[in-house]
Write a protein that holds these residues in place. Structure first.
Motif, PDB file in Angstrom:
ATOM      1  N   SER A  63      21.740  -7.637  11.720  1.00  0.00           N
ATOM      2  CA  SER A  63      22.005  -9.021  11.806  1.00  0.00           C
ATOM      3  C   SER A  63      20.654  -9.753  11.696  1.00  0.00           C
ATOM      4  N   ALA A  64      20.592 -11.002  11.133  1.00  0.00           N
ATOM      5  CA  ALA A  64      19.388 -11.616  11.160  1.00  0.00           C
ATOM      6  C   ALA A  64      18.728 -11.967  12.672  1.00  0.00           C
ATOM      7  N   LEU A  65      19.446 -11.924  13.618  1.00  0.00           N
ATOM      8  CA  LEU A  65      19.047 -11.970  15.017  1.00  0.00           C
ATOM      9  C   LEU A  65      18.056 -10.381  15.204  1.00  0.00           C
ATOM     10  N   PRO A 106      25.217 -10.378  15.431  1.00  0.00           N
ATOM     11  CA  PRO A 106      26.028  -8.964  15.162  1.00  0.00           C
ATOM     12  C   PRO A 106      27.275  -8.940  14.466  1.00  0.00           C
ATOM     13  N   ASP A 107      28.197 -10.055  15.211  1.00  0.00           N
ATOM     14  CA  ASP A 107      29.540 -10.342  14.982  1.00  0.00           C
ATOM     15  C   ASP A 107      29.968 -11.734  14.960  1.00  0.00           C
ATOM     16  N   THR A 130      32.553 -12.189  20.970  1.00  0.00           N
ATOM     17  CA  THR A 130      33.400 -11.767  19.553  1.00  0.00           C
ATOM     18  C   THR A 130      34.748 -11.408  20.026  1.00  0.00           C
ATOM     19  N   LYS A 131      35.811 -11.151  19.119  1.00  0.00           N
ATOM     20  CA  LYS A 131      37.205 -10.715  19.534  1.00  0.00           C
ATOM     21  C   LYS A 131      36.927  -9.360  20.168  1.00  0.00           C
ATOM     22  N   SER A 132      36.226  -8.487  20.040  1.00  0.00           N
ATOM     23  CA  SER A 132      36.046  -7.246  20.664  1.00  0.00           C
ATOM     24  C   SER A 132      35.562  -7.478  21.991  1.00  0.00           C
ATOM     25  N   MET A 133      34.654  -8.496  22.243  1.00  0.00           N
ATOM     26  CA  MET A 133      34.232  -8.605  23.496  1.00  0.00           C
ATOM     27  C   MET A 133      35.126  -8.987  24.386  1.00  0.00           C
ATOM     28  N   LYS A 381      29.782  -4.574  21.648  1.00  0.00           N
ATOM     29  CA  LYS A 381      31.033  -5.027  20.775  1.00  0.00           C
ATOM     30  C   LYS A 381      30.576  -6.222  19.988  1.00  0.00           C
ATOM     31  N   GLY A 382      29.480  -6.213  19.480  1.00  0.00           N
ATOM     32  CA  GLY A 382      28.874  -7.410  18.623  1.00  0.00           C
ATOM     33  C   GLY A 382      28.153  -8.459  19.480  1.00  0.00           C
ATOM     34  N   GLY A 383      27.793  -8.241  20.713  1.00  0.00           N
ATOM     35  CA  GLY A 383      27.171  -9.334  21.487  1.00  0.00           C
ATOM     36  C   GLY A 383      25.727  -9.642  20.935  1.00  0.00           C
TER      37      GLY A 383
END
Length: 561
Positions: A63-65, A106-107, A130-133, A381-383
Protein backbone atom coordinates in the motif's frame (compact mmCIF):
# COMPACT_ATOMS: atom_id res chain seq x y z
CA UNK A 1 -13.32 -27.18 16.19
CA UNK A 2 -15.40 -25.61 13.44
CA UNK A 3 -16.51 -22.27 12.06
CA UNK A 4 -14.52 -19.31 13.31
CA UNK A 5 -11.72 -21.48 14.71
CA UNK A 6 -11.38 -23.31 11.40
CA UNK A 7 -11.13 -19.90 9.74
CA UNK A 8 -8.38 -18.97 12.18
CA UNK A 9 -6.49 -22.07 11.13
CA UNK A 10 -6.81 -21.15 7.46
CA UNK A 11 -9.46 -23.75 6.54
CA UNK A 12 -12.47 -22.93 4.33
CA UNK A 13 -15.76 -22.28 6.08
CA UNK A 14 -19.34 -22.06 4.76
CA UNK A 15 -20.93 -19.09 6.52
CA UNK A 16 -24.43 -19.47 7.90
CA UNK A 17 -26.41 -16.93 9.88
CA UNK A 18 -26.08 -17.26 13.63
CA UNK A 19 -29.85 -17.50 14.00
CA UNK A 20 -29.87 -20.55 11.71
CA UNK A 21 -27.00 -22.11 13.60
CA UNK A 22 -29.01 -21.88 16.81
CA UNK A 23 -31.62 -24.10 15.14
CA UNK A 24 -29.34 -26.56 13.34
CA UNK A 25 -26.21 -26.92 15.49
CA UNK A 26 -25.64 -28.11 19.04
CA UNK A 27 -24.48 -25.68 21.71
CA UNK A 28 -21.12 -27.46 21.74
CA UNK A 29 -20.64 -26.88 18.01
CA UNK A 30 -21.58 -23.19 18.28
CA UNK A 31 -19.33 -22.78 21.31
CA UNK A 32 -16.38 -24.24 19.44
CA UNK A 33 -17.01 -21.94 16.48
CA UNK A 34 -17.09 -18.70 18.43
CA UNK A 35 -15.35 -19.40 21.73
CA UNK A 36 -13.00 -22.19 20.69
CA UNK A 37 -10.03 -19.78 20.83
CA UNK A 38 -10.18 -20.27 24.61
CA UNK A 39 -9.07 -23.89 24.10
CA UNK A 40 -5.96 -22.96 22.12
CA UNK A 41 -2.53 -23.70 23.48
CA UNK A 42 -0.15 -20.74 23.55
CA UNK A 43 1.74 -22.27 20.64
CA UNK A 44 -1.45 -22.58 18.58
CA UNK A 45 -2.43 -19.03 19.53
CA UNK A 46 0.93 -17.68 18.32
CA UNK A 47 0.69 -19.66 15.06
CA UNK A 48 -2.58 -17.85 14.29
CA UNK A 49 -1.10 -14.48 15.29
CA UNK A 50 1.97 -14.95 13.11
CA UNK A 51 0.12 -16.33 10.08
CA UNK A 52 -2.35 -13.45 10.02
CA UNK A 53 0.41 -10.92 10.64
CA UNK A 54 2.46 -12.28 7.74
CA UNK A 55 -0.60 -11.83 5.50
CA UNK A 56 -1.08 -8.30 6.82
CA UNK A 57 2.58 -7.37 6.20
CA UNK A 58 2.17 -8.30 2.52
CA UNK A 59 -1.00 -6.17 2.18
CA UNK A 60 0.44 -3.27 4.15
CA UNK A 61 3.82 -3.26 2.36
CA UNK A 62 2.12 -2.98 -1.04
CA UNK A 63 0.00 0.00 0.00
CA UNK A 64 0.95 3.65 -0.39
CA UNK A 65 0.68 3.98 3.39
CA UNK A 66 3.14 1.13 3.92
CA UNK A 67 5.59 2.51 1.37
CA UNK A 68 5.59 5.77 3.28
CA UNK A 69 7.19 3.94 6.18
CA UNK A 70 9.32 1.52 4.15
CA UNK A 71 10.69 4.02 1.58
CA UNK A 72 11.53 1.28 -0.90
CA UNK A 73 12.71 -1.30 1.64
CA UNK A 74 11.24 -4.81 1.72
CA UNK A 75 10.07 -6.85 4.65
CA UNK A 76 10.60 -10.60 4.69
CA UNK A 77 9.54 -11.53 8.22
CA UNK A 78 7.76 -10.37 11.35
CA UNK A 79 11.17 -9.95 12.99
CA UNK A 80 12.23 -7.51 10.24
CA UNK A 81 8.90 -5.73 10.54
CA UNK A 82 9.45 -5.15 14.28
CA UNK A 83 13.04 -4.06 13.74
CA UNK A 84 12.46 -1.64 10.86
CA UNK A 85 9.05 -0.12 11.61
CA UNK A 86 9.00 2.28 14.58
CA UNK A 87 6.20 2.46 17.11
CA UNK A 88 3.48 4.74 15.78
CA UNK A 89 0.82 7.14 17.05
CA UNK A 90 -2.15 8.75 15.34
CA UNK A 91 -0.01 11.66 14.12
CA UNK A 92 1.69 9.20 11.75
CA UNK A 93 -1.62 8.55 9.95
CA UNK A 94 -3.61 11.74 10.51
CA UNK A 95 -3.09 13.43 7.13
CA UNK A 96 -4.25 10.31 5.24
CA UNK A 97 -7.03 9.13 7.54
CA UNK A 98 -8.64 12.47 8.36
CA UNK A 99 -9.05 13.04 4.63
CA UNK A 100 -10.33 9.44 4.29
CA UNK A 101 -7.88 8.61 1.52
CA UNK A 102 -8.88 4.96 1.32
CA UNK A 103 -6.91 4.34 -1.90
CA UNK A 104 -3.68 4.64 0.11
CA UNK A 105 -4.61 1.90 2.57
CA UNK A 106 -3.92 -1.85 2.54
CA UNK A 107 -7.56 -2.69 1.74
CA UNK A 108 -10.71 -0.77 0.85
CA UNK A 109 -12.54 0.70 3.86
CA UNK A 110 -16.25 -0.14 4.11
CA UNK A 111 -16.95 2.24 7.00
CA UNK A 112 -15.11 4.92 8.98
CA UNK A 113 -15.42 5.04 12.77
CA UNK A 114 -14.89 8.25 14.74
CA UNK A 115 -13.85 9.24 18.24
CA UNK A 116 -12.24 12.13 20.14
CA UNK A 117 -8.53 12.50 19.51
CA UNK A 118 -7.46 14.79 22.34
CA UNK A 119 -9.85 17.06 24.19
CA UNK A 120 -9.34 20.75 23.45
CA UNK A 121 -6.61 20.14 20.88
CA UNK A 122 -7.63 17.75 18.10
CA UNK A 123 -11.39 17.48 17.51
CA UNK A 124 -11.63 13.93 16.14
CA UNK A 125 -9.75 10.97 14.79
CA UNK A 126 -11.20 8.41 12.38
CA UNK A 127 -10.34 4.77 11.71
CA UNK A 128 -11.10 2.68 8.60
CA UNK A 129 -12.78 -0.74 8.78
CA UNK A 130 -12.49 -3.22 5.90
CA UNK A 131 -15.00 -5.98 5.12
CA UNK A 132 -12.70 -8.59 6.66
CA UNK A 133 -12.32 -6.49 9.80
CA UNK A 134 -16.10 -6.19 10.10
CA UNK A 135 -16.50 -9.96 9.63
CA UNK A 136 -14.04 -10.54 12.46
CA UNK A 137 -15.75 -7.93 14.61
CA UNK A 138 -19.13 -9.61 14.05
CA UNK A 139 -17.83 -13.04 15.08
CA UNK A 140 -16.12 -11.69 18.17
CA UNK A 141 -19.16 -9.66 19.24
CA UNK A 142 -21.21 -12.85 19.05
CA UNK A 143 -18.55 -14.57 21.17
CA UNK A 144 -18.92 -11.80 23.75
CA UNK A 145 -22.70 -12.22 23.81
CA UNK A 146 -22.35 -15.98 24.24
CA UNK A 147 -19.86 -15.59 27.08
CA UNK A 148 -21.97 -12.94 28.82
CA UNK A 149 -24.75 -15.51 29.30
CA UNK A 150 -22.45 -18.36 30.33
CA UNK A 151 -22.21 -19.74 33.85
CA UNK A 152 -20.31 -22.91 32.95
CA UNK A 153 -18.13 -23.65 29.96
CA UNK A 154 -20.03 -24.57 26.81
CA UNK A 155 -23.50 -23.55 28.01
CA UNK A 156 -25.11 -20.29 26.89
CA UNK A 157 -28.52 -18.69 26.48
CA UNK A 158 -29.21 -16.66 23.32
CA UNK A 159 -32.26 -16.80 21.09
CA UNK A 160 -33.84 -14.76 18.34
CA UNK A 161 -35.86 -11.74 19.46
CA UNK A 162 -33.98 -11.36 22.74
CA UNK A 163 -34.33 -7.79 24.00
CA UNK A 164 -31.31 -5.50 24.32
CA UNK A 165 -31.33 -2.22 26.25
CA UNK A 166 -29.77 0.38 23.96
CA UNK A 167 -27.10 2.07 26.09
CA UNK A 168 -24.67 2.68 23.22
CA UNK A 169 -23.44 5.72 21.34
CA UNK A 170 -24.62 5.50 17.71
CA UNK A 171 -22.49 5.54 14.57
CA UNK A 172 -20.02 6.98 13.70
CA UNK A 173 -18.79 5.94 17.18
CA UNK A 174 -17.42 2.42 17.63
CA UNK A 175 -20.29 1.17 19.81
CA UNK A 176 -22.66 1.94 16.95
CA UNK A 177 -21.11 -1.03 15.13
CA UNK A 178 -22.65 -3.42 17.67
CA UNK A 179 -26.24 -3.44 16.34
CA UNK A 180 -24.92 -3.14 12.78
CA UNK A 181 -22.87 -6.33 13.23
CA UNK A 182 -25.81 -8.27 14.62
CA UNK A 183 -28.51 -7.22 12.16
CA UNK A 184 -27.57 -9.79 9.48
CA UNK A 185 -26.90 -12.59 11.99
CA UNK A 186 -29.80 -12.67 14.42
CA UNK A 187 -32.95 -10.69 15.14
CA UNK A 188 -32.27 -8.73 18.33
CA UNK A 189 -34.90 -6.30 19.57
CA UNK A 190 -33.14 -3.17 20.75
CA UNK A 191 -35.00 -1.04 23.29
CA UNK A 192 -35.72 1.45 21.83
CA UNK A 193 -35.22 0.37 18.19
CA UNK A 194 -31.94 1.62 16.74
CA UNK A 195 -33.62 3.81 14.11
CA UNK A 196 -35.45 5.65 16.88
CA UNK A 197 -32.61 5.60 19.38
CA UNK A 198 -30.15 7.43 17.14
CA UNK A 199 -32.53 10.41 16.92
CA UNK A 200 -33.06 10.64 20.69
CA UNK A 201 -31.10 12.32 23.45
CA UNK A 202 -29.40 10.17 26.07
CA UNK A 203 -32.18 10.80 28.58
CA UNK A 204 -34.95 10.11 26.06
CA UNK A 205 -33.37 6.76 25.12
CA UNK A 206 -33.22 5.74 28.79
CA UNK A 207 -36.86 6.57 29.46
CA UNK A 208 -38.13 4.85 26.31
CA UNK A 209 -35.84 1.83 26.77
CA UNK A 210 -36.92 1.16 30.35
CA UNK A 211 -40.56 1.75 29.56
CA UNK A 212 -40.35 -0.87 26.80
CA UNK A 213 -38.36 -3.12 29.14
CA UNK A 214 -41.11 -3.03 31.77
CA UNK A 215 -43.49 -4.40 29.18
CA UNK A 216 -41.22 -6.92 27.43
CA UNK A 217 -38.34 -7.57 29.84
CA UNK A 218 -34.65 -6.90 29.22
CA UNK A 219 -32.33 -9.78 28.26
CA UNK A 220 -29.08 -7.91 27.48
CA UNK A 221 -27.50 -4.66 28.58
CA UNK A 222 -24.24 -3.24 27.21
CA UNK A 223 -22.65 0.16 27.79
CA UNK A 224 -19.77 2.04 29.37
CA UNK A 225 -19.50 1.01 33.02
CA UNK A 226 -20.06 4.59 34.16
CA UNK A 227 -23.09 5.03 31.88
CA UNK A 228 -24.57 1.69 32.96
CA UNK A 229 -24.25 2.79 36.58
CA UNK A 230 -25.92 6.14 35.93
CA UNK A 231 -28.74 4.50 34.00
CA UNK A 232 -29.20 1.98 36.82
CA UNK A 233 -29.53 4.77 39.36
CA UNK A 234 -32.48 6.15 37.42
CA UNK A 235 -34.26 2.82 37.94
CA UNK A 236 -33.36 2.72 41.63
CA UNK A 237 -34.67 6.28 41.96
CA UNK A 238 -38.14 5.19 40.86
CA UNK A 239 -38.74 3.74 44.28
CA UNK A 240 -37.51 6.70 46.35
CA UNK A 241 -39.82 9.02 48.24
CA UNK A 242 -38.63 11.95 46.13
CA UNK A 243 -39.89 10.28 42.98
CA UNK A 244 -43.42 9.43 44.14
CA UNK A 245 -45.02 12.49 42.51
CA UNK A 246 -43.22 11.89 39.24
CA UNK A 247 -43.99 8.17 39.37
CA UNK A 248 -47.70 8.72 39.77
CA UNK A 249 -47.74 10.79 36.59
CA UNK A 250 -45.70 8.16 34.73
CA UNK A 251 -47.86 5.29 35.97
CA UNK A 252 -50.92 6.76 34.31
CA UNK A 253 -49.31 6.06 30.92
CA UNK A 254 -48.22 2.51 31.79
CA UNK A 255 -49.84 -0.57 30.30
CA UNK A 256 -51.33 -3.08 32.72
CA UNK A 257 -48.37 -5.54 32.47
CA UNK A 258 -45.94 -2.67 33.09
CA UNK A 259 -48.00 -1.37 35.99
CA UNK A 260 -48.26 -4.82 37.56
CA UNK A 261 -44.51 -5.47 37.32
CA UNK A 262 -43.62 -2.10 38.83
CA UNK A 263 -46.13 -2.20 41.67
CA UNK A 264 -45.19 -5.77 42.57
CA UNK A 265 -41.51 -4.82 42.74
CA UNK A 266 -42.22 -1.74 44.88
CA UNK A 267 -44.35 -3.79 47.27
CA UNK A 268 -41.55 -6.33 47.72
CA UNK A 269 -38.97 -3.61 48.35
CA UNK A 270 -41.14 -1.85 50.95
CA UNK A 271 -41.68 -5.18 52.70
CA UNK A 272 -37.91 -5.80 52.78
CA UNK A 273 -37.26 -2.14 53.73
CA UNK A 274 -34.83 -1.44 50.93
CA UNK A 275 -34.58 0.64 47.77
CA UNK A 276 -35.96 -0.49 44.44
CA UNK A 277 -33.22 -2.01 42.27
CA UNK A 278 -33.14 -2.97 38.58
CA UNK A 279 -32.99 -6.66 39.54
CA UNK A 280 -36.48 -6.28 41.06
CA UNK A 281 -37.85 -5.44 37.62
CA UNK A 282 -35.58 -7.25 35.17
CA UNK A 283 -33.65 -10.53 34.88
CA UNK A 284 -30.68 -10.02 32.59
CA UNK A 285 -29.21 -12.96 30.71
CA UNK A 286 -26.14 -11.01 29.63
CA UNK A 287 -24.54 -7.85 31.03
CA UNK A 288 -21.50 -6.33 29.28
CA UNK A 289 -19.47 -3.22 30.08
CA UNK A 290 -16.60 -1.54 28.26
CA UNK A 291 -14.41 1.55 28.67
CA UNK A 292 -12.23 2.76 31.52
CA UNK A 293 -12.87 2.68 35.28
CA UNK A 294 -15.15 -0.35 35.16
CA UNK A 295 -13.56 -1.56 38.40
CA UNK A 296 -15.16 1.47 40.06
CA UNK A 297 -18.67 0.37 39.10
CA UNK A 298 -18.72 -3.43 38.78
CA UNK A 299 -19.56 -4.22 42.41
CA UNK A 300 -22.41 -1.70 42.51
CA UNK A 301 -23.73 -2.89 39.17
CA UNK A 302 -23.74 -6.49 40.37
CA UNK A 303 -25.64 -5.45 43.52
CA UNK A 304 -28.19 -3.53 41.49
CA UNK A 305 -28.79 -6.05 38.70
CA UNK A 306 -28.08 -9.34 40.46
CA UNK A 307 -25.55 -10.34 37.78
CA UNK A 308 -21.87 -9.41 37.57
CA UNK A 309 -21.10 -7.48 34.37
CA UNK A 310 -18.64 -9.05 31.96
CA UNK A 311 -15.91 -6.67 30.88
CA UNK A 312 -14.82 -6.53 27.29
CA UNK A 313 -12.40 -4.23 25.56
CA UNK A 314 -13.06 -2.45 22.30
CA UNK A 315 -11.74 0.75 20.80
CA UNK A 316 -11.97 2.84 17.68
CA UNK A 317 -8.61 1.81 16.26
CA UNK A 318 -8.29 -1.79 17.51
CA UNK A 319 -11.98 -2.83 17.20
CA UNK A 320 -13.24 -5.50 19.65
CA UNK A 321 -10.10 -7.16 20.97
CA UNK A 322 -10.81 -8.83 24.31
CA UNK A 323 -13.36 -10.30 26.65
CA UNK A 324 -13.75 -11.85 30.07
CA UNK A 325 -15.37 -15.26 30.46
CA UNK A 326 -17.88 -16.76 32.88
CA UNK A 327 -15.33 -16.46 35.73
CA UNK A 328 -15.08 -12.66 35.31
CA UNK A 329 -11.40 -12.98 36.18
CA UNK A 330 -9.38 -11.34 33.42
CA UNK A 331 -9.73 -10.64 29.70
CA UNK A 332 -8.47 -12.77 26.83
CA UNK A 333 -7.43 -11.15 23.56
CA UNK A 334 -8.99 -12.48 20.36
CA UNK A 335 -6.15 -13.85 18.19
CA UNK A 336 -7.63 -12.70 14.87
CA UNK A 337 -8.31 -8.98 15.49
CA UNK A 338 -4.83 -7.53 15.99
CA UNK A 339 -1.22 -8.63 16.29
CA UNK A 340 -0.26 -7.75 19.85
CA UNK A 341 2.97 -6.35 21.26
CA UNK A 342 3.54 -5.23 24.84
CA UNK A 343 5.75 -2.45 26.24
CA UNK A 344 6.79 -3.27 29.85
CA UNK A 345 6.06 -0.57 32.42
CA UNK A 346 9.75 0.23 32.97
CA UNK A 347 10.28 0.72 29.25
CA UNK A 348 7.17 2.92 29.06
CA UNK A 349 8.37 5.09 31.95
CA UNK A 350 11.83 5.41 30.39
CA UNK A 351 10.22 6.55 27.15
CA UNK A 352 8.13 9.13 29.06
CA UNK A 353 11.32 10.55 30.56
CA UNK A 354 13.16 10.43 27.23
CA UNK A 355 10.81 10.68 24.20
CA UNK A 356 13.69 9.83 21.84
CA UNK A 357 14.06 6.40 23.45
CA UNK A 358 12.42 3.57 21.48
CA UNK A 359 10.97 1.15 24.06
CA UNK A 360 11.31 -2.60 23.67
CA UNK A 361 8.23 -4.71 23.01
CA UNK A 362 7.36 -8.32 23.77
CA UNK A 363 4.91 -10.72 22.17
CA UNK A 364 2.00 -12.61 23.74
CA UNK A 365 4.21 -15.65 24.48
CA UNK A 366 6.72 -13.44 26.32
CA UNK A 367 4.52 -11.61 28.85
CA UNK A 368 5.09 -12.18 32.58
CA UNK A 369 2.31 -12.52 35.18
CA UNK A 370 2.04 -9.49 37.47
CA UNK A 371 3.73 -7.13 35.02
CA UNK A 372 2.00 -4.07 33.58
CA UNK A 373 2.24 -3.36 29.85
CA UNK A 374 1.31 -0.64 27.41
CA UNK A 375 -0.50 -2.27 24.50
CA UNK A 376 0.80 -1.97 20.92
CA UNK A 377 -1.33 -3.27 18.04
CA UNK A 378 -1.08 -3.98 14.35
CA UNK A 379 -4.61 -4.25 12.98
CA UNK A 380 -5.09 -7.38 10.87
CA UNK A 381 -7.32 -8.04 7.85
CA UNK A 382 -6.23 -4.96 5.86
CA UNK A 383 -6.19 -2.47 8.74
CA UNK A 384 -4.21 0.76 8.55
CA UNK A 385 -2.49 0.83 11.95
CA UNK A 386 0.82 -0.94 12.54
CA UNK A 387 2.85 -1.04 15.74
CA UNK A 388 0.31 1.45 17.01
CA UNK A 389 0.35 2.72 20.58
CA UNK A 390 -3.29 2.54 21.58
CA UNK A 391 -2.67 4.37 24.85
CA UNK A 392 -3.96 1.64 27.20
CA UNK A 393 -2.22 -0.22 30.00
CA UNK A 394 -2.95 -3.81 31.04
CA UNK A 395 -1.61 -6.14 33.72
CA UNK A 396 -1.00 -9.77 32.86
CA UNK A 397 -2.80 -11.72 35.61
CA UNK A 398 -1.87 -15.22 34.50
CA UNK A 399 -0.65 -17.51 31.74
CA UNK A 400 -3.25 -20.18 32.39
CA UNK A 401 -6.40 -20.54 34.45
CA UNK A 402 -7.76 -23.76 35.93
CA UNK A 403 -11.27 -22.29 36.34
CA UNK A 404 -11.50 -21.38 32.64
CA UNK A 405 -9.36 -24.35 31.58
CA UNK A 406 -7.28 -21.92 29.49
CA UNK A 407 -3.61 -21.94 28.58
CA UNK A 408 -3.22 -18.48 27.08
CA UNK A 409 -2.43 -15.19 28.90
CA UNK A 410 -5.24 -13.17 30.40
CA UNK A 411 -5.18 -9.51 31.33
CA UNK A 412 -6.75 -6.92 33.59
CA UNK A 413 -7.37 -3.47 32.15
CA UNK A 414 -5.60 -0.86 34.30
CA UNK A 415 -6.08 2.57 32.71
CA UNK A 416 -4.89 4.92 30.01
CA UNK A 417 -1.16 5.64 29.79
CA UNK A 418 0.12 8.00 32.54
CA UNK A 419 0.16 11.12 30.34
CA UNK A 420 -3.63 10.95 29.76
CA UNK A 421 -6.36 11.30 32.38
CA UNK A 422 -9.50 9.45 31.33
CA UNK A 423 -12.49 9.91 33.62
CA UNK A 424 -15.20 7.23 33.35
CA UNK A 425 -14.48 6.62 29.66
CA UNK A 426 -15.40 10.17 28.65
CA UNK A 427 -12.33 12.39 28.75
CA UNK A 428 -8.81 12.39 27.34
CA UNK A 429 -7.25 15.14 29.44
CA UNK A 430 -3.63 15.89 28.56
CA UNK A 431 -1.00 18.38 29.65
CA UNK A 432 -1.86 20.54 26.65
CA UNK A 433 -5.59 20.64 27.44
CA UNK A 434 -5.00 21.64 31.08
CA UNK A 435 -2.43 24.23 30.07
CA UNK A 436 -4.94 25.65 27.60
CA UNK A 437 -7.63 25.88 30.27
CA UNK A 438 -5.31 27.62 32.72
CA UNK A 439 -4.18 30.17 30.14
CA UNK A 440 -7.76 30.94 29.10
CA UNK A 441 -8.78 31.39 32.72
CA UNK A 442 -6.13 34.13 33.21
CA UNK A 443 -5.69 33.02 36.80
CA UNK A 444 -2.30 33.84 38.27
CA UNK A 445 -1.10 30.24 38.59
CA UNK A 446 2.63 29.76 39.06
CA UNK A 447 2.79 26.00 38.50
CA UNK A 448 0.64 22.87 38.62
CA UNK A 449 0.33 19.13 38.20
CA UNK A 450 -2.70 16.85 37.82
CA UNK A 451 -3.52 13.38 39.10
CA UNK A 452 -6.30 10.90 38.46
CA UNK A 453 -7.50 9.86 41.89
CA UNK A 454 -10.44 8.01 43.44
CA UNK A 455 -12.81 9.05 46.22
CA UNK A 456 -14.04 6.85 49.07
CA UNK A 457 -16.71 5.38 46.79
CA UNK A 458 -14.00 4.39 44.25
CA UNK A 459 -15.25 7.01 41.77
CA UNK A 460 -12.53 8.65 39.64
CA UNK A 461 -11.87 12.39 39.65
CA UNK A 462 -9.35 14.89 38.28
CA UNK A 463 -7.25 16.33 41.11
CA UNK A 464 -5.45 19.52 40.08
CA UNK A 465 -2.69 20.76 42.40
CA UNK A 466 -1.86 24.44 41.80
CA UNK A 467 0.48 27.04 43.19
CA UNK A 468 -0.89 30.57 42.96
CA UNK A 469 1.16 33.75 42.85
CA UNK A 470 1.40 35.42 46.29
CA UNK A 471 -0.15 38.59 44.86
CA UNK A 472 -3.28 36.76 43.68
CA UNK A 473 -3.77 35.04 47.02
CA UNK A 474 -3.60 38.38 48.85
CA UNK A 475 -5.44 40.63 46.41
CA UNK A 476 -8.19 38.26 45.27
CA UNK A 477 -8.65 36.05 48.33
CA UNK A 478 -8.67 33.00 46.02
CA UNK A 479 -10.21 29.90 47.59
CA UNK A 480 -10.32 26.31 46.45
CA UNK A 481 -14.05 26.59 45.76
CA UNK A 482 -13.63 29.73 43.63
CA UNK A 483 -10.85 28.08 41.62
CA UNK A 484 -12.88 24.94 41.08
CA UNK A 485 -15.94 26.83 39.89
CA UNK A 486 -13.88 29.07 37.64
CA UNK A 487 -11.81 26.30 36.02
CA UNK A 488 -14.80 23.98 35.55
CA UNK A 489 -16.33 26.55 33.22
CA UNK A 490 -13.21 26.56 31.05
CA UNK A 491 -12.82 22.77 31.03
CA UNK A 492 -16.38 22.48 29.70
CA UNK A 493 -15.67 25.18 27.13
CA UNK A 494 -12.44 23.60 25.87
CA UNK A 495 -13.39 19.92 26.04
CA UNK A 496 -16.81 18.69 24.82
CA UNK A 497 -16.22 15.27 26.41
CA UNK A 498 -15.66 16.92 29.78
CA UNK A 499 -18.90 18.82 29.27
CA UNK A 500 -20.66 15.51 28.52
CA UNK A 501 -19.64 14.18 31.94
CA UNK A 502 -21.92 16.79 33.48
CA UNK A 503 -24.61 16.60 30.80
CA UNK A 504 -24.91 12.80 30.70
CA UNK A 505 -23.69 11.58 34.09
CA UNK A 506 -24.30 14.68 36.22
CA UNK A 507 -20.64 14.60 37.31
CA UNK A 508 -18.12 17.43 37.61
CA UNK A 509 -14.91 15.53 38.41
CA UNK A 510 -12.62 18.45 39.25
CA UNK A 511 -11.01 18.82 42.68
CA UNK A 512 -8.45 21.52 43.54
CA UNK A 513 -5.62 21.65 46.06
CA UNK A 514 -3.75 24.95 46.50
CA UNK A 515 -0.08 24.43 47.42
CA UNK A 516 2.05 26.87 49.39
CA UNK A 517 3.93 29.50 47.42
CA UNK A 518 7.43 28.30 46.58
CA UNK A 519 6.65 24.58 46.67
CA UNK A 520 7.59 23.84 43.04
CA UNK A 521 10.76 25.97 43.28
CA UNK A 522 11.79 24.10 46.41
CA UNK A 523 11.20 20.75 44.69
CA UNK A 524 13.30 21.71 41.68
CA UNK A 525 16.09 23.03 43.91
CA UNK A 526 16.04 19.87 46.03
CA UNK A 527 15.79 17.24 43.29
CA UNK A 528 17.16 19.06 40.23
CA UNK A 529 14.23 18.20 37.99
CA UNK A 530 10.74 19.30 37.02
CA UNK A 531 7.75 17.31 38.20
CA UNK A 532 5.84 15.56 35.41
CA UNK A 533 2.60 17.46 34.79
CA UNK A 534 0.19 14.52 34.36
CA UNK A 535 0.11 11.62 36.81
CA UNK A 536 3.69 11.99 38.07
CA UNK A 537 5.05 8.97 39.99
CA UNK A 538 3.57 8.87 43.48
CA UNK A 539 6.99 9.00 45.15
CA UNK A 540 7.69 12.31 43.36
CA UNK A 541 4.33 13.67 44.49
CA UNK A 542 5.03 12.67 48.11
CA UNK A 543 8.45 14.37 47.93
CA UNK A 544 6.83 17.60 46.71
CA UNK A 545 4.05 17.56 49.29
CA UNK A 546 6.56 17.03 52.09
CA UNK A 547 8.67 19.92 50.82
CA UNK A 548 5.76 22.37 50.91
CA UNK A 549 5.90 22.20 54.72
CA UNK A 550 9.44 23.59 54.62
CA UNK A 551 9.08 26.45 52.11
CA UNK A 552 9.77 30.01 53.22
CA UNK A 553 6.43 31.63 54.15
CA UNK A 554 7.79 34.95 52.89
CA UNK A 555 8.59 33.55 49.43
CA UNK A 556 7.56 35.99 46.69
CA UNK A 557 9.10 34.41 43.60
CA UNK A 558 7.57 32.14 41.00
CA UNK A 559 6.88 32.14 37.29
CA UNK A 560 3.42 32.87 35.99
CA UNK A 561 1.99 30.67 33.26
Amino acid sequence: MCGNVLALCGKPVIFVKFEQKLKKLSQEEIWQEYCGFLDLSLEEYMQIQKRLMEEQIVLWSRSALGQRFLQGKELHSIAEFRQQIPLTTYEDYADILLQKQGYMLPDEPIIWIQTTWEGGRHPIKVAPYTKSMLDTYRNNVLACMILSTTETKGKFDIKAYDTFLYGLAPLPYATGLFPLALQDEIQIDFLPPVKEAVTMSFGERNIKGFKMGLSRGIDFFFGLGSVAYFVSLSVAGMGSSKSKGKDSRKLSSCSLPMLYRLLRAKYRCRKEERELLPKDLFQLKGFMVAGTDNHSYKDDLERMWGIRPMELFAGTEPSCIGTETWTRNGMYFFPDTCFYEFIPEQEMERNLSDPTYQPKTYLMDEVIPGEKYELVISVLKGGAFVRYRVGDVYRCVGLENQEDETHIPRFQYIDRIPTIIDIAGFTRISEHSIQNVLELSQLQIVDWFAMKEYNQDKRPFLHLYVEMSPQSLVSQAVTREILREHLSVYFKYVDQDYKDLKRILGVDPLEITILKCGTFFAYEQRWGKHLRKINPPIYDVMDLLRLQETVDPGYRGGRLL
